[in-house]
Design an enzyme around this catalytic site. Structure first.
Site, short mmCIF file in Angstrom:
data_model
loop_
_atom_site.label_atom_id
_atom_site.label_comp_id
_atom_site.label_asym_id
_atom_site.label_seq_id
_atom_site.Cartn_x
_atom_site.Cartn_y
_atom_site.Cartn_z
N ARG A 1 1.02 -1.50 0.43
CA ARG A 1 -0.05 -0.05 -0.43
C ARG A 1 0.45 1.35 -0.17
O ARG A 1 0.32 2.18 -1.08
CB ARG A 1 -1.13 -0.31 0.49
CG ARG A 1 -2.53 -0.09 0.78
CD ARG A 1 -3.44 -0.18 1.97
NE ARG A 1 -3.55 -1.50 1.67
CZ ARG A 1 -4.59 -1.75 3.81
NH1 ARG A 1 -3.70 -1.44 4.50
NH2 ARG A 1 -5.26 -3.12 3.50
N HIS B 1 -17.90 -2.06 10.53
CA HIS B 1 -17.19 -1.71 11.14
C HIS B 1 -17.85 0.10 10.99
O HIS B 1 -18.02 0.59 10.53
CB HIS B 1 -15.49 -1.61 10.31
CG HIS B 1 -14.37 -2.26 10.29
ND1 HIS B 1 -14.45 -3.38 11.19
CD2 HIS B 1 -13.46 -2.37 10.13
CE1 HIS B 1 -13.56 -3.93 11.01
NE2 HIS B 1 -12.98 -3.29 10.56
N GLN C 1 -15.02 -1.61 15.61
CA GLN C 1 -14.23 -2.46 14.62
C GLN C 1 -14.71 -4.02 15.01
O GLN C 1 -14.89 -4.57 16.20
CB GLN C 1 -12.88 -2.40 14.40
CG GLN C 1 -12.63 -1.40 13.42
CD GLN C 1 -10.96 -1.25 13.40
OE1 GLN C 1 -10.47 -0.04 13.82
NE2 GLN C 1 -10.61 -2.21 12.66
N CYS D 1 -9.78 -0.83 5.27
CA CYS D 1 -11.44 -0.88 5.91
C CYS D 1 -12.24 0.02 6.43
O CYS D 1 -12.39 0.73 6.08
CB CYS D 1 -11.82 -2.45 6.63
SG CYS D 1 -10.98 -3.23 7.72
N ARG E 1 -11.95 -3.37 18.97
CA ARG E 1 -12.49 -4.30 18.68
C ARG E 1 -13.25 -4.49 19.40
O ARG E 1 -14.26 -4.57 20.22
CB ARG E 1 -11.81 -5.24 18.73
CG ARG E 1 -12.19 -6.19 17.85
CD ARG E 1 -11.98 -7.08 16.68
NE ARG E 1 -10.70 -6.69 16.05
CZ ARG E 1 -10.38 -6.61 14.76
NH1 ARG E 1 -11.32 -5.42 13.81
NH2 ARG E 1 -9.28 -6.55 13.78
#
Ligand code: HSE
Length: 372
Positions: free
Chosen positions: A102, A274, A162, A135, A267
């Site tokens: 990325r 999410h 998330q 994401c 989380r």
């Protein structure tokens, strides 16, 4: 006809990609090939047309015959095969859901409803590596990129909620196993509405902290609890997930000066959506109505949710959004901190706009580019 090989199509992101491609009737106008790291020679997925038996995903000679390689296999595969391919002189397009490439200069992070111009410029310059974004970052930008574009954001903090899917399929199973264990342990108290709530609470707590409670994947209870840590530590105290906020947002938008983005990534016990609460320091006092208008016009998937209890409960939740491409943005209001402080809450399916959909759309863009 252009040849496109799919790798990692059986995994969670890959299978959502296959579903979406079938739903959009994308399997036409090119020759699809399916490869595998473990089941060479077996039949490929049912895509309504004949495809050859599964190829070996590590077969460099096969890969070199492809115009486009689409991989959802993960970063280890990318790190192993990508350098070998490029070293061999392969000039095809590499389309990847994993994070490994990325931040490379040669890569473009793709989210075409947000950065189509960046993508088109990269294609014109001959760039070949197109990588799906993190994401959380992609879902945040699907919601509020219009405010970045207008130059209205001085800084942004994102507190995330998330889902288990971001950690993998095994983690989704573990979350449900945890829920199941708590449910079964609590049954006797739930059956009796007169039972003492303190006893029920105690039973839940004991179950969550019992040595048999399934925490092999998360490392801690998630059902009935939360985990304020995602990914590996960075030296500055951030987690890698938190670090990606600024790094990827600014790369996707190709901002001239770095816009600070930071927060705490948490989380929670959702399956695959999410959510995030944003605090935005605006560059000036912009009326909430104008902000709502900009957000709702920014793309066809975003939807501004009125700041009422009824609309929030109905629309602004993983239970409502899972399995859809919708990006609801609600709870939009100015904070009491001052007129330049905006807050809002947004939700998105981590496997759709957070992973598979940008890849699916980029494949279409690449095929159009190759035929033009
Ligand atoms: N890193 C994300 C998560 C998923 O753990 O939720 C992939 O972007």
């Amino acid at each position: 006809m252009r040849k496109v090989v799919f790798i990692g199509w059986r995994g969670m992101v890959g299978s959502v990609l296959m579903e979406r491609m079938l739903a959009e009737k994308d399997f036409s106008g090119f020759e699809p090939v399916f490869a595998t790291t473990s089941q060479i020679g077996q039949a490929g997925p049912d895509i309504g047309m004949d495809t050859p038996p599964l190829k070996d995903a590590f077969d460099l000679e096969m890969l070199k015959t492809m115009d486009i390689i689409v991989t959802c296999q993960g970063s280890d595969y990318t790190k192993k095969m990508y350098p070998l391919l490029r070293k061999s002189g392969w000039k095809g397009f590499w389309l990847d859901a994993a994070s490994a490439l990325r931040m490379e200069n040669s890569s473009v992070i793709i989210l075409d409803p947000v950065n189509r111009t960046v993508i088109d410029q990269a294609l014109a310059k001959g760039k070949k590596d197109f990588i799906g974004g993190n994401c959380t970052v992609s879902l945040m930008l699907m919601g509020v990129s219009a405010l970045f574009r207008k130059g209205y954001i001085e800084w942004l903090t994102s507190m995330t909620y998330q889902a288990a899917s971001g950690a993998g399929a095994k983690n989704m199973r573990e979350l449900v196993s945890q829920m199941d264990m708590i449910g079964r342990a609590s049954e006797e108290f739930l059956k009796d509405p007169e039972s003492d709530i303190a006893d029920l609470d105690q039973r839940v707590l004991e179950t969550m902290n019992h040595r048999n409670f399934p925490i092999q994947n998360f490392g801690a209870p998630l059902a009935g609890s939360l985990i304020p840590w995602i990914d590996s530590p960075m030296e500055n105290g951030q987690t890698r997930e938190e670090w990606k906020g600024a790094a990827e947002t600014n790369k996707i938008l190709q901002t001239r000066t770095m816009i600070p983005v930071d927060g705490i990534c948490v989380r929670i016990g959702a399956m695959r959506c999410h959510s995030q609460a944003l605090t935005i320091k605006l560059t000036k006092d912009i009326p909430v109505d104008e902000i709502m208008g900009l957000i709702s016009e920014s793309n066809e998937w975003v939807k501004v949710i009125p700041n009422t209890k009824e609309d929030t409960l109905k629309y602004l939740s993983p239970a409502n959004v899972t399995g859809t491409l919708g990006i609801p943005v609600g709870r939009i209001r100015k904070l009491n901190l001052g007129k330049e402080y905006l807050t809002l809450f947004t939700v998105g399916d981590q496997l759709l706009w957070g992973a598979a959909e940008p890849i699916r759309r980029m494949l279409t863009i690449l095929l159009e580019h190759l035929s033009s």
